[in-house]
Design an enzyme around this catalytic site. Structure first.
Site, short mmCIF file in Angstrom:
data_model
loop_
_atom_site.label_atom_id
_atom_site.label_comp_id
_atom_site.label_asym_id
_atom_site.label_seq_id
_atom_site.Cartn_x
_atom_site.Cartn_y
_atom_site.Cartn_z
CB THR A 53 -5.25 2.26 -15.54
OG1 THR A 53 -4.45 2.43 -14.36
CG2 THR A 53 -5.16 3.49 -16.39
CB THR A 94 -0.31 3.28 -13.05
OG1 THR A 94 -0.02 4.03 -11.87
CG2 THR A 94 0.78 2.26 -13.30
CE LYS A 136 2.59 3.80 -9.70
NZ LYS A 136 1.80 4.74 -8.98
CG PHE A 188 7.67 -0.84 1.41
CD1 PHE A 188 7.79 0.48 1.77
CD2 PHE A 188 6.50 -1.26 0.79
CE1 PHE A 188 6.78 1.39 1.55
CE2 PHE A 188 5.47 -0.35 0.56
CZ PHE A 188 5.61 0.97 0.94
CB CYS A 194 -1.01 0.56 -6.23
SG CYS A 194 -2.02 2.04 -6.10
CE LYS A 222 -4.11 -0.14 -10.74
NZ LYS A 222 -3.24 0.65 -11.58
CE LYS A 249 -1.07 2.57 3.46
NZ LYS A 249 -0.13 3.34 2.63
C1 UGA Z 1 1.75 2.08 -3.26
C2 UGA Z 1 3.15 2.70 -3.33
O1 UGA Z 1 3.77 2.62 -2.06
C3 UGA Z 1 3.07 4.15 -3.79
O2 UGA Z 1 4.39 4.68 -3.94
C4 UGA Z 1 2.36 4.21 -5.13
O3 UGA Z 1 2.20 5.54 -5.59
C5 UGA Z 1 0.97 3.60 -4.98
O4 UGA Z 1 1.11 2.23 -4.53
C6 UGA Z 1 0.31 3.67 -6.33
O5 UGA Z 1 0.76 2.98 -7.25
O6 UGA Z 1 -0.60 4.49 -6.53
P1 UGA Z 1 -0.27 2.12 -1.49
O7 UGA Z 1 -0.79 0.95 -2.24
O8 UGA Z 1 -1.17 3.25 -1.17
O9 UGA Z 1 1.01 2.76 -2.25
O10 UGA Z 1 0.25 1.60 -0.07
P2 UGA Z 1 1.59 0.95 0.50
O11 UGA Z 1 1.95 1.67 1.72
O12 UGA Z 1 2.62 0.83 -0.53
O13 UGA Z 1 1.08 -0.52 0.92
C7 UGA Z 1 0.67 -1.47 -0.03
C8 UGA Z 1 0.44 -2.81 0.63
O14 UGA Z 1 1.66 -3.37 1.09
C9 UGA Z 1 -0.47 -2.76 1.86
O15 UGA Z 1 -1.34 -3.87 1.86
C10 UGA Z 1 0.50 -2.83 3.03
O16 UGA Z 1 -0.07 -3.38 4.19
C11 UGA Z 1 1.56 -3.75 2.45
N1 UGA Z 1 2.87 -3.57 3.11
C12 UGA Z 1 3.57 -2.43 2.97
C13 UGA Z 1 3.40 -4.63 3.85
O17 UGA Z 1 2.78 -5.71 3.99
N2 UGA Z 1 4.63 -4.47 4.42
C14 UGA Z 1 5.35 -3.33 4.29
O18 UGA Z 1 6.48 -3.26 4.83
C15 UGA Z 1 4.80 -2.29 3.54
#
Ligand code: UGA
Length: 463
Positions: free
Chosen positions: A86, A122, A207, A252, A263, A266, A324
């Site tokens: 999506t 989603t 979500k 976070f 995610c 978007k 990441k």
């Molecule tokens: C995120 C959510 O954490 C999941 O729970 C959700 O299921 C997923 O999106 C989704 O909608 O499918 P994801 O995008 O894989 O997961 O990764 P994250 O670990 O959440 O990181 C997202 C971004 O935030 C990355 O660029 C990461 O570097 C950044 N981030 C994360 C930070 O800059 N600081 C933080 O403390 C944590």
């Protein structure tokens, strides 16, 4: 239990393999020929730690199958999961539901008996109800229940997120759907996992709200990082001090170059649109979207300032490209904008990422040199910029950096290095939200000017 998973992308593949691990028989439908061929031949088209082994174990055990048409998948299943993409619709930030409705259309033609349709993708609030209406008009002869079971999987730790979730959310109005999904998740509930039943719309909204809240937390700490730099405070200590309060929590709160991935960017944009359309605008989330875009764009200015105001003709080593660590995903990765702009400013880039370089090649300027390892990228460079905090970069010592680099400037956009050790080694070390050497507080005017993403980069970032 027997389930069909429509979509063998990231969510479908991880969820399908994990349901098989919980004992279900799972048929995954992947319509894309290239991806289907790969899956059929035992190749996993994405990098996710542990996934290849999980798929291979449960395939061998006869619990996981791949097919390329919906017709082959739905016979006799207890539930059909929709896990198609999506993406953000170009131009307006709404989620593009064309893959969802295509799949529903095909399902209407394929189903031979009553069914439970579950959205894992989603989808905007109200999509489940639209699917129910669509099925009722296409197949009035069948009893179809629609449910929402959003996923909360993080790339890089998706399997443990599935197997040890904080909660499983099920939005369903019908008793059958609730019973079937309870049975499917029983191996987890037996271990104490909470199954939360809600209405369809609430589950769909949970979500978006969860992702937007996490994105907001990141943007908050990123703004605090900027403030720390001005006030001589340290954002890592600030985050620790805040996170010890259980009402806030430590997760976070890592300041960085802005959130990326498939995610958060978007889903925050989609929630903004959903809320505007509903007449209840989410000002906080609107601001998070704007703050994050500005932050990603501002990162290049930091690098330029740390390099003394110009990167023209300077060789810059970039460590980490993916959005990441522990993924090969480059979608909306901060590295894309940073590198395009550095190249536009005349920098010569050598880059290394443990898993992301195959995808990065298509998104970065042709002039970027991709290196086989971190040392090769660093060797002879005037400055190093760390963009993604892969574990192997944490092992780099100040001595390693000094031995490889020609210059003595390190810009660490994830705060993985120890500033004291770096400074003791004679390195001009620029972290995020930590006391900085002078240059960063005396940025040149260009570094402070809000940066507008180049046109091509926008289109690349939604690939
Ligand atoms: C995120 C959510 O954490 C999941 O729970 C959700 O299921 C997923 O999106 C989704 O909608 O499918 P994801 O995008 O894989 O997961 O990764 P994250 O670990 O959440 O990181 C997202 C971004 O935030 C990355 O660029 C990461 O570097 C950044 N981030 C994360 C930070 O800059 N600081 C933080 O403390 C944590």
């Amino acid at each position: 239990m027997r389930i069909a998973m429509i979509g063998g992308g990231y969510v479908g593949l991880v969820s399908g393999a994990c349901f098989a691990a919980l004992g279900a028989t799972v048929v995954i439908v992947e319509a894309d020929e290239h991806r289907f061929n790969a899956l059929r031949d035992g190749r996993i088209p994405i990098y996710e730690p542990g996934l290849e082994e999980l798929v291979s174990i449960h395939r061998a055990a006869g619990r996981l199958h791949f097919v390329n048409t919906i017709d082959e998948a739905v016979d006799g299943v207890d539930a059909v999961f929709l896990a198609v993409g999506t993406p953000s619709r170009r131009g307006d930030g709404h989620a593009d539901l064309s893959y969802v409705f295509d799949a529903v259309d095909q399902l209407a033609g394929a189903l031979t008996g009553p069914a439970i349709l579950v959205t894992k993708s989603t989808v905007p609030v109200g999509t489940g109800a639209r699917i129910a209406t669509m099925m009722a008009s296409l197949r009035p002869d069948l009893a179809i229940e629609v449910a929402s079971n959003p996923e909360f999987l993080r790339e890089g730790s998706a399997i443990s997120d599935f197997m040890r979730p904080d909660r499983v959310v099920i939005g369903a109005n019908g008793a059958c759907a609730r019973a079937v999904l309870s049975a499917l998740y029983q191996p987890l509930t037996q271990q104490g996992v909470t199954l939360l039943f809600t209405g369809l719309e609430t589950a769909e909204l949970i979500k978006y709200a969860a992702n937007s809240f996490l994105a907001m937390k990141i943007s908050f700490i990123n703004e605090m990082a900027d403030l720390c730099e001005k006030l001589g405070a340290d954002v890592t200590q600030l985050a620790h001090g805040m996170g010890l309060d259980h009402r806030i929590g430590a997760q976070f709160l890592h300041a960085g170059p802005g959130f990326g991935g498939s995610c958060f960017p978007k889903d925050t944009q989609a929630l903004v649109r959903i809320a505007q359309d509903a007449g209840a605008p989410t000002r906080l989330v609107e601001t998070v979207v704007a703050v994050n875009e500005a932050r990603k764009a501002a990162m290049t200015g930091r690098v330029i300032a740390a390099c003394g105001g110009s990167v023209r003709g300077r060789r810059i080593a970039v460590l980490g490209l993916t959005f990441k660590p522990d993924t090969d995903d480059m979608r909306d990765a901060p590295a894309i904008g940073i590198i395009h702009r550095l190249v536009d400013e005349g920098a010569i880039i050598t880059a290394y990422d443990p898993m992301g370089m195959d995808h990065a090649r298509f998104q970065l300027p042709a002039r970027v040199t991709f290196c086989a390892d971190a040392q090769s990228a660093l060797r002879g460079a005037d400055a190093a910029v760390l963009i993604t905090e892969w574990a192997e970069f944490r092992a780099l010592t100040p001595a390693d950096l000094c031995a490889a680099l020609r210059g003595r400037t390190v810009i660490d956009l994830r705060n993985i290095f120890d500033p004291t050790a770096m400074q003791a080694a004679g390195i001009a070390y620029y972290g995020i939200g930590r006391p900085q050497p002078p240059a960063i507080n005396q940025r040149d005017r260009r570094a402070q000017t809000p940066y507008r993403e180049p046109r091509r980069e926008r289109s690349l970032s939604v690939l």
